[in-house]
Motif scaffolding. Sequence first.
Motif: not given
Length: 357
Positions: A12-20, A51-59
Amino acid sequence: MTDTPAMDIDPALARAAREKTAARFAGTDLAHPAVAALFELAVTRLAREAQEDPDRVKPLPPPPPGPPLAGESEFGPSRRLVDDIVPPPLPRAFLALQEVLGNPRSSLRDIAAVVSHDPGLSALLLKLANSAFYGFSGRVDTIERAVGLLGATEVHALAAGAAMSTIFRDNPYPDLLDIPHFWKHSVACAIVSRFLAERSGQKHPERFFLAGLLHDIGKVLLAVAEPEMAAMAMDLARRGNLPVLRAEKSVFAFDHAELGGRVIAKWRFPESLAVIVAGHHDPMLCGADPEPALVHVADMAVLALEIGTRPDPVVPALCAEAFAVLQLHPQDLCLAAAELDERLPPLSMAFLEAGMR
């Protein structure tokens, strides 16, 4: 470097990182192999940070509220022309070093003698000569030995960086210019510029370190000379989701690259350095000259990896012709990123400490 985030990263983090990351790269040509390689690097780095800060991948947040953006005709030209902005004088110790370095009869002992008269520069050279950045064997405990190991070109570049750190250490506009971020980005671009110069077979690749280090010096001068207009350009970039250069051109009658080139010339650095600084965003204006092209690619790569930038910067387009002129490969950018991870922390910290003395 793999094409996708490592398997130990939450999907899920990987997908969010790709989208952002895709939003940041919206103005680039992802079909270009070099841009595609940088995109994957940026996705991987962002996913690992998340992984350390999930807020990094917020839109990306929507533009801040405010009046409608003005058209280009409603901005500028600024109160002054580019040639009217007078840079602060360089430190006397640096001018003395430039003079001795420009004399073909100067020996290492002559150079060391000038450096020794500047305690801040002496401390910087000794610290770096003994750091993991250079990896010299044995303790370097004299300025003459440090100068001998580093070489005249490297000493000049480090001294120039130390001089700039000193000149701009008192920052009256922290909201416009984050000095730690500025130096981190500048040092990263210096490291990548020299690395890519080696990979592309340029003569004397060490001279590109100085070009990368000073490529954005115009940004500092804009913030100091025209703080209100610089703030307007920053606001335009943020609310319009634009590259900073385009916002500057809308607000000023010039941009930080043109100003930087003029200032480098006023400081009497080599003309070739002024050309690189002025042309690093539009290198094809310099014809087939590979030097501005090289710093252009390095700067774009560092911005893509979000090193020393404002949060979530828009990635500028890569000039495909510039990349082709250098005869680089996408893998060279992956290797440059690995070089940064190893070499950036000690060098950027050294320049920041030089500016605090």
